[in-house]
Structures are given as C-alpha cells and as structure tokens.
Design a protein around this motif. Structure first.
Motif, PDB file in Angstrom:
ATOM      1  N   TYR A  58       0.999  -1.194   0.125  1.00 20.24           N
ATOM      2  CA  TYR A  58       0.016   0.038  -0.099  1.00 20.24           C
ATOM      3  C   TYR A  58       0.816   1.180   0.007  1.00 20.24           C
ATOM      4  N   LYS A  59       0.610   2.240  -1.084  1.00 17.79           N
ATOM      5  CA  LYS A  59       1.324   3.243  -1.088  1.00 17.79           C
ATOM      6  C   LYS A  59       2.675   3.286  -1.051  1.00 17.79           C
ATOM      7  N   ASN A  60       3.272   2.435  -2.054  1.00 20.65           N
ATOM      8  CA  ASN A  60       4.682   2.307  -2.299  1.00 20.65           C
ATOM      9  C   ASN A  60       5.164   3.751  -3.104  1.00 20.65           C
ATOM     10  N   CYS A  61       6.058   4.122  -2.267  1.00 18.06           N
ATOM     11  CA  CYS A  61       6.401   5.620  -2.580  1.00 18.06           C
ATOM     12  C   CYS A  61       7.039   5.805  -4.010  1.00 18.06           C
ATOM     13  N   ARG A  62       7.512   4.654  -4.441  1.00 20.49           N
ATOM     14  CA  ARG A  62       8.035   4.462  -5.637  1.00 20.49           C
ATOM     15  C   ARG A  62       6.902   4.809  -6.952  1.00 20.49           C
ATOM     16  N   PRO A 114       4.929   8.537  -7.876  1.00 20.16           N
ATOM     17  CA  PRO A 114       5.446   9.628  -9.122  1.00 20.16           C
ATOM     18  C   PRO A 114       4.933   9.228 -10.510  1.00 20.16           C
ATOM     19  N   LEU A 115       4.351   8.006 -10.599  1.00 23.67           N
ATOM     20  CA  LEU A 115       3.945   7.572 -11.858  1.00 23.67           C
ATOM     21  C   LEU A 115       2.445   8.036 -12.270  1.00 23.67           C
ATOM     22  N   VAL A 116       1.857   8.507 -11.247  1.00 29.04           N
ATOM     23  CA  VAL A 116       0.322   9.257 -11.307  1.00 29.04           C
ATOM     24  C   VAL A 116       0.635  10.573 -11.155  1.00 29.04           C
ATOM     25  N   GLU A 117      -0.355  11.195 -12.148  1.00 27.36           N
ATOM     26  CA  GLU A 117      -0.295  12.739 -12.349  1.00 27.36           C
ATOM     27  C   GLU A 117      -1.641  12.860 -12.763  1.00 27.36           C
ATOM     28  N   ASP A 118      -2.312  13.849 -12.120  1.00 29.01           N
ATOM     29  CA  ASP A 118      -3.750  14.222 -12.426  1.00 29.01           C
ATOM     30  C   ASP A 118      -4.909  13.056 -12.612  1.00 29.01           C
ATOM     31  N   ASN A 119      -4.501  12.196 -11.762  1.00 27.95           N
ATOM     32  CA  ASN A 119      -5.459  10.985 -11.652  1.00 27.95           C
ATOM     33  C   ASN A 119      -5.309  10.143 -12.882  1.00 27.95           C
ATOM     34  N   GLU A 120      -4.007  10.302 -13.478  1.00 27.67           N
ATOM     35  CA  GLU A 120      -3.909   9.153 -14.722  1.00 27.67           C
ATOM     36  C   GLU A 120      -2.573   8.483 -14.531  1.00 27.67           C
ATOM     37  N   THR A 149      -8.453  -5.097 -11.599  1.00 26.28           N
ATOM     38  CA  THR A 149      -7.524  -3.872 -11.741  1.00 26.28           C
ATOM     39  C   THR A 149      -7.910  -2.686 -11.005  1.00 26.28           C
ATOM     40  N   SER A 150      -9.157  -2.357 -10.787  1.00 28.94           N
ATOM     41  CA  SER A 150      -9.807  -1.468 -10.111  1.00 28.94           C
ATOM     42  C   SER A 150      -9.295  -1.610  -8.534  1.00 28.94           C
ATOM     43  N   LYS A 151      -9.632  -2.714  -7.881  1.00 27.10           N
ATOM     44  CA  LYS A 151      -9.377  -3.111  -6.595  1.00 27.10           C
ATOM     45  C   LYS A 151      -7.748  -3.051  -6.469  1.00 27.10           C
ATOM     46  N   MET A 152      -6.971  -3.689  -7.307  1.00 28.58           N
ATOM     47  CA  MET A 152      -5.443  -3.623  -7.025  1.00 28.58           C
ATOM     48  C   MET A 152      -5.041  -2.301  -7.213  1.00 28.58           C
ATOM     49  N   HIS A 190      -5.321   6.310  -6.961  1.00 31.55           N
ATOM     50  CA  HIS A 190      -6.825   6.643  -7.139  1.00 31.55           C
ATOM     51  C   HIS A 190      -6.839   6.843  -8.768  1.00 31.55           C
ATOM     52  N   VAL A 191      -6.715   5.826  -9.528  1.00 26.69           N
ATOM     53  CA  VAL A 191      -6.609   5.850 -10.965  1.00 26.69           C
ATOM     54  C   VAL A 191      -7.387   4.905 -11.790  1.00 26.69           C
TER      55      VAL A 191
END
Length: 526
Positions: free
Chosen positions: A398-402, A405-411, A453-456, A463-464
C-alpha cells in the motif's frame, strides 16, 4: 639454435575462437565467470526458452529447466524449439534437450515439476543457483518465488511476454559493479599535477614533432599556469581553453600531427583523477564504513581505495595507467607508457596492501582478494557503481512511494506505465480466477479484469483507472505469446543476466516495458 615454441593447446585455441566476439566485450575474466555460473529457468515458455538460448550460446556453465507441464499444440506455434514429435511429452525435458544441442560445452538438466510444487516441498532447491529466470507466472506463484529468492539472496530476472507486450523485472538485493564500461571514458593523464616520475620525464624530454602530444600539451600548459598565477592548474572556461589552443597553434609548423592532436586534446585532457559523485556515495556508504565478514569483498576494496585516496594520494584516485593512441615514434610512446604503467602498479599495490590489512582484521584468508582484482578496481575506480534493488513484493504494498510519481492528475503517466499495471492485473486474474482472461469469453473477462484492476490500484493507494482499451487489448491476446516479441524480450533478458553474472555494465534498474505495436520502451524504478 633455440627450439620452436610449443603449439597452443587445441582446446584453448578452439575455445578462444568460438567465443572471440563476446570475450572482446567482457574479457577472459568475464567469460570465466559466465562459464562458472549455473542458472535456473522456471517455466519454459517461448520467452523463457529465448532467454536461455541467449545464455547457452555464449557458454553459461549450466542450466536447469523447471516446468511441470507437457507440450501442447499451442506451444508449437510460438516456441521454435518444439515440434510435433514432442506433443504430450515433458516440456522441461524437451526444451532442456534442444537447448543443450546449441552448445555441447554447457551442462543441462531438467526438473519435471511445477514451481509451486518445488516451493511447497523443496524450497531450498533454488538456493544453489547463481540466478533464476522465471516467466509468465500468476501473481501468487511469482510472489512466493520472488520472496524465497530475496531471502536467499539469489537474483531473479522475471520476464513477461503477452501478445504485443513484454516486460523484464530485475530483483536483486545488492549488485556491485567494477567494470561499468562508461560510454564517454576520460583518460586520466595528471598533466595539471604530474606525479614525480612523469614530471621528471616531461621536464627532461625535448619537445619535437616526434614525441607524443601529451608532452606538447604539457609545455604550453606550464606557460599557461605561469601566466595565470598560483592555484590555477588548468583552463576551465571556453575562453581559457581557446587561448591555450591558440598558443599551441601559433607555434605549430606544417605537418606536425602531435601539435594537432594536442590542440584537439585541450577539451578532454584535464580534470580527471578526482573523486566523482558516484564514488563519493560509495565511500560514504555504511557498508564501506563498517566492514564485516558477510559483506561482498567489493566493500573491503572500496574502503582500501578510500584510504588511499584520502590519506595517501591527496584526494586523487589511483592512476589507471591507460593512455590514448598518439602519433609519435615508438620509443618515445613506449617510454611514456611505461611511466604511467609503473605508477599505476605502484598505486594499486598500495591499495592491495591495505586490503590485506583489512582481511587480517576480519580474520579472512589473504587470498580472498588477489592483486589482479585490486589492479582492475583501481583502473576502473572512477566508474564504480552499486545497485540496490527492491523486492517485487514491495510493488504490491500500500502506497509504495516509488509508485506515486507514476500518477499525475489521476492518470498513469504514459500507456507503457498503464500496460505495466495491466500485466500485473492479468497475473492477479490468473491467481484469482484460475483461467486466462480472454481465453473463452473476451467481453465477460474484460468486466472481471476491470474489477480486479480497480481493486488492485485502490489497494496500492493509486486512485486512478486504466482505460478500457488497454484492458480489452490484454483480454484480446488470450494469454498468447508471439515469437517475435518473446525473442526480443528474451534477448534483452539474457543481456541483463550476463551483466549480473559477469559484474560488468549496468543492468536495468529495475523494470523494462516494451510495446511491439509502437516499438516504444521505458525503464521504471519500481
């Protein structure tokens, strides 16, 4: 009359000829490490076989194939190692036999059992291998295998090949690299502050059109230092370098190639020999500061190197002793080469003696580190590198800090990043549903895959969403491997395995993703 030299051993001669091209890349010592290594190939899929092929051909010591399945019709379409004579037979045996035919020098073995069975009944099985390659596992099997190998400190190279997509994930605790083979290696000439033997040679040799350009450059550098005052060792700005080049050009006679080479070398001949940031980080590492028996011997040598640089050599690295090619008469060039070579041997000898002192303090045998290894480390000191990896299981926390950064503006940033998570959802689908998404009903499985996928992603704190087009593509493949994609990924994976085994060149850190449709690729640190 002296007797003629005995002929070379036919075995040695044939072997050198057989592996000539690769030895040029990683040397005899790299080849020796490769030939001493044993690897395990889990799941002989098309990509698994292609990876193994890329290791058997250059002469890996041995391989063991682990697969509990039998050869089916679909295997014949994507794995050119197999034909219909193997239908219904052990896939592990078939692939082992056909792989070994590629190179009789390599020892092959097979285990006709699944990875799940081995982990449940003989978990120590994998501990004896130098590296494990696995491909196309479900999530549960992957995590169990990855965690076991992490605890045993055995590197894992995990490959995926699905339709037009492929990926490679390296899991390795710590990887110390001496020979990184940087693209833009700078020669360390020490012209700004020559060591005594070099200074004596430079001062006593007359500069003519026959001497190496290094002597020409030193003559004009001395004049530049005198003009700019104490503390200025070499030109730094473009303007200062232009002034030095102009001074050399003004005195150059026609057809003096060493003067022309000196002018060209002004940009690259100065500034080497100091501790770069990558080496400074190694010197400041806890493993370098606090040695213990279980450490890689790399850290003992690193500490000895640090002592030499800081305490004995005024902040300079050991001299590599390597000179670039120069236009000069043979005697003049060899004399200069010998001076650099002797100083490099002297510096390396100092580091070697300090290594021996640390070995005695740790009650380790003196032959744990030999002088040849130390000379290599000293020659490559400026490019030393340490890679510390992460567990594959860390990507599922959960919430792996790495991951953030792969997420921006919920995408998710870029389609390749989305494909990485889609492939992980595919593996979770295999574990949870016990079937391949899209194998029977594409539309129905898209709904199930979208839910997984959504649950994962929510479990990861991301939250993307992943677009329906990506998930539809995953289902449309129906678990199929395409040989062209598997061959590409397998070739890349074999290359990374060789980097790890030979401890040369920097491996990917730590995830590589490839889309064959667009021929795009990306490397992510997850």
């Amino acid at each position: 009359m002296s007797s003629p030299a005995p002929p070379k051993s036919p075995e040695l001669s044939d072997k050198s000829k057989k592996y000539d091209r690769q030895i040029r890349l990683w040397g005899d010592h790299g080849q020796a490490l490769l030939e001493a290594a044993t690897i395990c190939v889990v799941n002989v899929t098309a990509v698994g076989c292609e990876t193994a092929k890329g290791l058997v051909l250059p002469g890996v010591g041995g391989f063991t194939v682990v697969d509990g399945s039998t050869v089916k019709e679909e295997d014949l379409g994507n794995n050119f190692f197999l034909d219909n004579t193997f239908l219904g037979k052990s896939k592990a045996f078939a692939c082992k036999q056909l792989l070994q035919e590629l190179n009789p020098d390599v020892i092959g073995d097979y285990v006709d059992e699944s990875v799940d069975y081995i982990l449940a009944n003989r978990p120590n099985f994998f501990d004896s291998f130098d590296l494990v390659i696995a491909s196309n596992l479900n999530e549960q099997s992957l995590l169990q295998l990855a965690n076991r190998l992490w605890d045993s400190n055995v590197p894992l190279v995990y490959c995926r090949s699905l339709g037009m997509l492929g990926s490679i994930r390296l899991q390795i605790k710590e990887h110390c690299i001496v020979e990184t083979h940087p693209d833009n290696r700078q020669f360390d000439l020490r012209l700004e502050q020559p060591f005594q033997a070099l200074r004596d040679h430079l001062e006593s040799t007359e500069v003519t059109s026959k001497v190496p350009w290094l002597l020409v450059l030193y003559k004009y550098l001395k004049a530049w230092q005198k003009e700019h005052g104490a503390g200025r060792l070499a030109p730094g700005s473009y303007k200062e370098k232009t002034q030095l080049r102009d001074a050399i050009k003004a005195d150059m006679q026609k057809d003096e190639e060493n003067y022309e080479e000196a002018i060209k070398a002004v940009n690259t001949a100065f500034g080497a020999g100091m501790v770069p940031s990558n080496l400074k980080a190694i010197f400041e590492d806890d493993a370098c500061e606090q040695l213990h028996k279980k450490n890689d011997v790399f850290w003992i040598m690193a500490k000895a190197l640090k002592h030499f640089v800081v305490e004995e050599n005024k902040g300079y690295l050991p001299l590599p002793g390597v000179l670039p090619d120069m236009t000069a008469n043979t005697d003049s060039y060899i004399a200069l080469q010998q001076i650099y070579h002797q100083q490099a041997l002297h510096d390396a000898d100092q580091v070697y003696h300090k290594c021996q002192e640390y070995l005695r303090q740790l009650s380790l045998p003196a032959d744990t580190i030999d002088d040849r290894t130390v000379r290599l480390l000293c020659r490559e000191a400026a490019g030393l590198s340490v890679l510390r990896g992460t567990r594959i299981a860390d990507e599922y926390e959960y919430k792996n800090c790495r991951l953030l950064p792969l997420v921006e503006d919920n995408e998710l940033q870029g389609t390749l990043t989305a494909y990485n998570f889609a492939l992980r959802a595919y593996e979770r689908f295999l574990s949870e549903c016990g079937s391949i998404p899209g194998e029977c009903s594409v539309e129905q499985d898209i709904v199930r895959l979208k839910s997984i996928t959504s649950k994962m992603l929510n479990d990861l704190g991301l939250h993307v969403t992943i677009s329906d087009d990506v998930l539809h593509e995953i289902c449309r493949y129906g678990g199929a491997e395409l040989h062209a994609v598997s061959a590409f990924i397998g070739g890349c994976a074999a290359q990374e395995v060789i980097k790890i085994i030979t401890k040369q060149y920097k491996p990917i850190d730590n995830t590589f993703i490839y889309n064959a449709i667009s021929t795009e690729s990306v490397t992510l640190k997850l």
